[in-house]
Design a protein around this motif. Sequence first.
Motif, PDB file in Angstrom:
ATOM      1  N   UNK A 178      -9.032 -79.915  45.602  1.00 61.86           N
ATOM      2  CA  UNK A 178      -8.565 -79.752  46.975  1.00 61.86           C
ATOM      3  C   UNK A 178      -7.178 -80.362  47.142  1.00 61.86           C
ATOM      4  N   UNK A 179      -6.969 -81.513  46.550  1.00 68.61           N
ATOM      5  CA  UNK A 179      -5.660 -82.164  46.628  1.00 68.61           C
ATOM      6  C   UNK A 179      -4.596 -81.326  45.927  1.00 68.61           C
ATOM      7  N   UNK A 180      -4.984 -80.704  44.818  1.00 69.31           N
ATOM      8  CA  UNK A 180      -4.045 -79.854  44.081  1.00 69.31           C
ATOM      9  C   UNK A 180      -3.635 -78.658  44.927  1.00 69.31           C
ATOM     10  N   UNK A 181      -4.598 -78.098  45.676  1.00 68.15           N
ATOM     11  CA  UNK A 181      -4.303 -76.946  46.529  1.00 68.15           C
ATOM     12  C   UNK A 181      -3.279 -77.267  47.597  1.00 68.15           C
ATOM     13  N   UNK A 182      -3.227 -78.521  48.028  1.00 69.11           N
ATOM     14  CA  UNK A 182      -2.316 -78.888  49.114  1.00 69.11           C
ATOM     15  C   UNK A 182      -0.921 -79.246  48.601  1.00 69.11           C
ATOM     16  N   UNK A 183      -0.767 -79.333  47.291  1.00 66.57           N
ATOM     17  CA  UNK A 183       0.550 -79.623  46.730  1.00 66.57           C
ATOM     18  C   UNK A 183       1.455 -78.399  46.902  1.00 66.57           C
ATOM     19  N   UNK A 184       2.699 -78.646  47.226  1.00 71.28           N
ATOM     20  CA  UNK A 184       3.643 -77.530  47.365  1.00 71.28           C
ATOM     21  C   UNK A 184       4.192 -77.183  45.985  1.00 71.28           C
ATOM     22  N   UNK A 185       3.597 -76.153  45.392  1.00 70.07           N
ATOM     23  CA  UNK A 185       3.956 -75.787  44.019  1.00 70.07           C
ATOM     24  C   UNK A 185       4.979 -74.665  43.931  1.00 70.07           C
ATOM     25  N   UNK A 186       5.177 -73.975  45.067  1.00 76.38           N
ATOM     26  CA  UNK A 186       6.055 -72.809  45.049  1.00 76.38           C
ATOM     27  C   UNK A 186       7.021 -72.853  46.230  1.00 76.38           C
ATOM     28  N   UNK A 187       8.128 -72.180  46.057  1.00 81.41           N
ATOM     29  CA  UNK A 187       9.076 -71.997  47.155  1.00 81.41           C
ATOM     30  C   UNK A 187       8.816 -70.617  47.757  1.00 81.41           C
ATOM     31  N   UNK A 188       8.490 -70.588  49.031  1.00 84.85           N
ATOM     32  CA  UNK A 188       8.149 -69.326  49.674  1.00 84.85           C
ATOM     33  C   UNK A 188       9.356 -68.763  50.418  1.00 84.85           C
ATOM     34  N   UNK A 189       9.685 -67.527  50.104  1.00 83.82           N
ATOM     35  CA  UNK A 189      10.744 -66.814  50.815  1.00 83.82           C
ATOM     36  C   UNK A 189      10.063 -65.743  51.667  1.00 83.82           C
ATOM     37  N   UNK A 190      10.275 -65.828  52.986  1.00 81.23           N
ATOM     38  CA  UNK A 190       9.519 -64.992  53.909  1.00 81.23           C
ATOM     39  C   UNK A 190      10.412 -63.919  54.532  1.00 81.23           C
ATOM     40  N   UNK A 191       9.940 -62.681  54.434  1.00 77.11           N
ATOM     41  CA  UNK A 191      10.586 -61.556  55.109  1.00 77.11           C
ATOM     42  C   UNK A 191       9.591 -60.969  56.113  1.00 77.11           C
ATOM     43  N   UNK A 192      10.116 -60.518  57.237  1.00 74.82           N
ATOM     44  CA  UNK A 192       9.254 -59.908  58.246  1.00 74.82           C
ATOM     45  C   UNK A 192       9.756 -58.533  58.631  1.00 74.82           C
ATOM     46  N   UNK A 193       8.833 -57.586  58.777  1.00 70.87           N
ATOM     47  CA  UNK A 193       9.184 -56.260  59.268  1.00 70.87           C
ATOM     48  C   UNK A 193       8.868 -56.177  60.752  1.00 70.87           C
ATOM     49  N   UNK A 194       9.765 -55.595  61.508  1.00 73.34           N
ATOM     50  CA  UNK A 194       9.497 -55.412  62.936  1.00 73.34           C
ATOM     51  C   UNK A 194      10.032 -54.051  63.370  1.00 73.34           C
ATOM     52  N   UNK A 195       9.458 -53.536  64.444  1.00 71.28           N
ATOM     53  CA  UNK A 195       9.962 -52.308  65.048  1.00 71.28           C
ATOM     54  C   UNK A 195       9.934 -52.483  66.566  1.00 71.28           C
ATOM     55  N   UNK A 196      10.684 -51.661  67.243  1.00 68.47           N
ATOM     56  CA  UNK A 196      10.771 -51.734  68.700  1.00 68.47           C
ATOM     57  C   UNK A 196       9.386 -51.528  69.319  1.00 68.47           C
ATOM     58  N   UNK A 197       9.110 -52.245  70.407  1.00 70.03           N
ATOM     59  CA  UNK A 197       7.750 -52.323  70.941  1.00 70.03           C
ATOM     60  C   UNK A 197       7.158 -50.955  71.297  1.00 70.03           C
ATOM     61  N   UNK A 198       7.928 -50.107  71.964  1.00 64.49           N
ATOM     62  CA  UNK A 198       7.392 -48.798  72.341  1.00 64.49           C
ATOM     63  C   UNK A 198       7.032 -47.968  71.118  1.00 64.49           C
TER      64      UNK A 198
END
Length: 304
Positions: A178-198
């Motif tokens: 459990x402790x190992x799972x909480x270690x930050x082992x990776x650098x996360x690069x986040x991209x998001x897709x969005x479109x106009x609401x209508x």
Amino acid sequence: MNKVFILLGQTCTGKTNVSIEIAQKLPIEIISADSRQVYRYMNIGTAKPTKEEMKGVPHYLIDIIYPDEEFNAFIFQSKALEIIEDVVNRSKIPLIVGGTALYLKGLIEGYNFAFGTKNREIRNRLMAIGLEKGFEHLHHRLTEIDPDYAKTISPTDKIRIIRALEVYEVSGLSFSQAAKNSERRYEYKIFGLKIERNLLYERINKRVDLMIQNNLIDEVKFLIDKYDINTKAFQTYGYKEIIDYLVNNLPLNEAIELIKKNTRNFAKRQMTWFKKMNAEWIENIDYNISANYLIKKIKEELYW
């Protein structure tokens, strides 16, 4: 530190199409972060990609359990980390794709879900065993489960012994894991897709109509014949409304409109979560343009 890429976005923003297009041109393997696509037989209502749509790209955490089995953010985190490690070790690029915000947030920020698990009944039972047989007996049991952690605590430290055993019985993970799972082992690069609401709402409405055409009703009939109608996985948009139609005499046209409304409301909640994440947002007007831009960005992150 190895980089892991995330492609998130509201439902119907084109994550599946864009991610598969990217994976056609880079050595990418896709890890799904969708809380419903993990379930077998729940295909139409979850917009699960077909084998043909996957185009041979490896996908993980899709169709891995049955609808009456438990799956949550903690299980996702544990499995996703195992898969990421395997993908990275094979010199491939992990791309996490999905819209379940809690799963993504827990993975990115390293929530230690296991340490948050509690069960009074288990704790009381372990205490009773300790009082009857001695806490050294429980410490010996802990040594068999988690020798590394057991070495760090006294055989008479009843609080830590019971807590470690409780976490193991509830989560299936030792304290050390459990402790190992909480270690930050990776650098996360986040991209998001969005479109106009209508446009988003238009896509949601069209998707729901297509699901009905593709026999969503028959899928739900099969599911409630095979499993308890109150199964947790069925209490989500797209399924609960059709169940009301089949069981509670809700008119079909009202059920369909409710699915559309509930899906739109879900999309709103998704964006509320996503705004708190450090994502680079891309207006997804054209799948190919978005995919080519992301390919360029991923190459820059990895190779320059």
